[in-house]
Each structure stands twice: as C-alpha cells, then as structure tokens.
Write a protein that holds these residues in place. Structure first.
Motif, PDB file in Angstrom:
ATOM      1  N   TRP A  17      -6.728  -5.226 -39.180  1.00 30.92           N
ATOM      2  CA  TRP A  17      -6.500  -5.554 -40.414  1.00 30.92           C
ATOM      3  C   TRP A  17      -6.134  -6.924 -40.502  1.00 30.92           C
ATOM      4  O   TRP A  17      -5.622  -7.632 -39.906  1.00 30.92           O
ATOM      5  CB  TRP A  17      -5.498  -4.479 -40.942  1.00 30.92           C
ATOM      6  N   CYS A  72     -11.693  -6.563 -43.280  1.00 28.25           N
ATOM      7  CA  CYS A  72     -10.762  -5.576 -43.548  1.00 28.25           C
ATOM      8  C   CYS A  72     -11.044  -4.261 -44.039  1.00 28.25           C
ATOM      9  O   CYS A  72     -11.669  -4.354 -45.415  1.00 28.25           O
ATOM     10  CB  CYS A  72      -9.407  -6.252 -44.061  1.00 28.25           C
ATOM     11  N   HIS A  73     -10.913  -3.212 -43.545  1.00 21.92           N
ATOM     12  CA  HIS A  73     -11.354  -2.055 -44.241  1.00 21.92           C
ATOM     13  C   HIS A  73     -10.029  -1.233 -44.408  1.00 21.92           C
ATOM     14  O   HIS A  73     -10.302   0.187 -44.786  1.00 21.92           O
ATOM     15  CB  HIS A  73     -12.440  -1.158 -43.480  1.00 21.92           C
ATOM     16  N   SER A 105     -17.306  -6.283 -46.460  1.00 25.73           N
ATOM     17  CA  SER A 105     -16.069  -6.156 -47.331  1.00 25.73           C
ATOM     18  C   SER A 105     -16.725  -5.142 -48.255  1.00 25.73           C
ATOM     19  O   SER A 105     -18.076  -5.299 -48.801  1.00 25.73           O
ATOM     20  CB  SER A 105     -15.844  -7.389 -47.896  1.00 25.73           C
ATOM     21  N   SER A 106     -15.894  -4.114 -48.698  1.00 26.28           N
ATOM     22  CA  SER A 106     -16.267  -3.328 -49.760  1.00 26.28           C
ATOM     23  C   SER A 106     -16.549  -3.935 -51.000  1.00 26.28           C
ATOM     24  O   SER A 106     -17.477  -3.505 -51.892  1.00 26.28           O
ATOM     25  CB  SER A 106     -15.080  -2.301 -50.024  1.00 26.28           C
ATOM     26  N   TYR A 134     -11.888 -10.731 -45.978  1.00 26.61           N
ATOM     27  CA  TYR A 134     -12.533 -11.257 -44.531  1.00 26.61           C
ATOM     28  C   TYR A 134     -11.488 -11.851 -43.923  1.00 26.61           C
ATOM     29  O   TYR A 134     -10.368 -12.566 -44.286  1.00 26.61           O
ATOM     30  CB  TYR A 134     -13.797 -11.903 -44.659  1.00 26.61           C
ATOM     31  N   LEU A 167     -18.983  -2.904 -40.991  1.00 27.02           N
ATOM     32  CA  LEU A 167     -19.376  -2.960 -42.439  1.00 27.02           C
ATOM     33  C   LEU A 167     -18.858  -4.100 -42.936  1.00 27.02           C
ATOM     34  O   LEU A 167     -17.979  -4.807 -42.592  1.00 27.02           O
ATOM     35  CB  LEU A 167     -18.774  -1.620 -43.107  1.00 27.02           C
TER      36      LEU A 167
END
Length: 202
Positions: free
Chosen positions: A181, A163-164, A86-87, A171, A84
């Motif tokens: 992470w 990073c989630h 980055s949020s 990133y 996915l």
C-alpha cells in the motif's frame, strides 16, 4: 533534474487523490491550484524554468499540464502491468502511442543544452539549460515531460505500483519487498475491508 525526476513526476500524478469522503479530488482543478503547485516545486523546476518561483498559471497552462498528466498516468498504468492501474485511471487511459506522443512532444517544445558549472570552491557539474527563450507554459510542460521520461526510462519505474486500498487512487514507489500500500492508513483500510467481506460472506 534527474535527481528530482521521480519526485516531480510522482507529485504530478498524485495531484489526483482520494478526497477523504469516498470520492476523487483534483489539486489542479483551476489555474490557482496549478500556480500553487508549481511554486511549491520551484526548486525542482528552476533549472529548466527560471521563472518557476513567480509562475502564475492561466487557462492554457492548466490545459497543457492536465493533458500531460493524463499521458503520465496512462504510462504509469502501463508501467505497473500486469498489475491493475489506479482506479482513477481505469476508465480513461490514453492509448500508449498517444500518451508517448504527447510526452515526447512536450519534452521537445523547449530544447535544452548541457552547460558546465564550476564554482571557484566546488566541483564542476553538468546541468541542462533551455537552449533559448521559451514561454512559461512550454517551459513548464517540457520540464515535467523530461522528468517523466527520466523516471520512466530509469530504475525507479520497476518499483512503481498502484495502491489498491479501498478508495485510494495513488501510485507509489515500493520501498520494501512486503509493501502493498502507499501508506499505512491504506493498509489498515484494506484489512478492515477484507475483514468485513469475510464476515459478510460467512
């Protein structure tokens, strides 16, 4: 520029970050922010942008860099697939062709030519220099676009991850096989969140 390409382009992407309070901060929200950001990276930019140390951003430069950053972060999202993005990017990704067009157009704004430097007491080196005079805004976006192209076409792209951890929007480059992470604090936050989730569903 190639040696610093990954640092420069990651630094650009990371101007969008977690603000420490559950939201997202933008280090480039005004011209003063961009001025400081460029001057802090003058050593990486000075080959293609000789005035980097004295650069002062205006609204046009800020808008151009923000457009370029949107393209870079969209292409970062493409690079981390099937993971996915980055949020911070999930709802505002540019179509790939538009992001590529923006990046390539900025890189072409200031043509560069190779030049041989050979100091009296050192080894010869090849460097790229602007082919002619260019405005500061064009020089900046061209240098950043070329750094992005060098990174995305190079081996570093394979190590790029989003990073989630909760609230993180960064990133990062994966440095070892087990790294999940961007920083240890994000790993701790993710473990705490998983712990709370397990206890909530138990």
């Amino acid at each position: 520029m190639a040696a610093h390409a990954h640092t420069l382009v990651l630094d650009l992407a990371l101007t969008i970050r977690h603000d420490g309070h559950g939201g997202v901060a933008d280090d480039l929200q005004d011209a003063a922010g961009l001025t400081g950001w460029v001057r802090e990276r003058a050593d990486d930019l000075v080959d293609e942008m000789p005035g980097a140390r004295d650069f002062t951003a205006d609204g046009d430069a800020l808008a151009a860099v923000l457009e370029l950053r949107a393209a870079v972060r969209s292409l970062f999202a493409r690079a981390v697939r099937p993971g996915l993005p980055s949020s911070a990017d999930a709802q505002r990704l540019l179509p790939a062709d538009r992001a590529l067009g923006r990046l390539n157009s900025a890189a072409a704004d200031v043509p560069v030519v190779p030049r041989l430097d050979w100091p009296e007491t050192g080894e010869p080196t090849a460097v790229s220099r602007p082919a002619g005079a260019a405005g500061e805004c064009a020089a900046l976006t061209a240098a950043l676009a070329r750094a992005a192209i060098a990174f995305l076409a190079g081996p570093g792209r394979a190590r790029l991850r989003a990073c989630h951890a909760p609230r993180c929007v960064r990133y990062f480059l994966k440095e070892h096989p087990r790294q999940e992470w961007c920083k240890p604090v994000c790993g701790n936050r993710a473990r705490v969140a998983r712990h709370h989730e397990r206890h909530r569903s138990a």
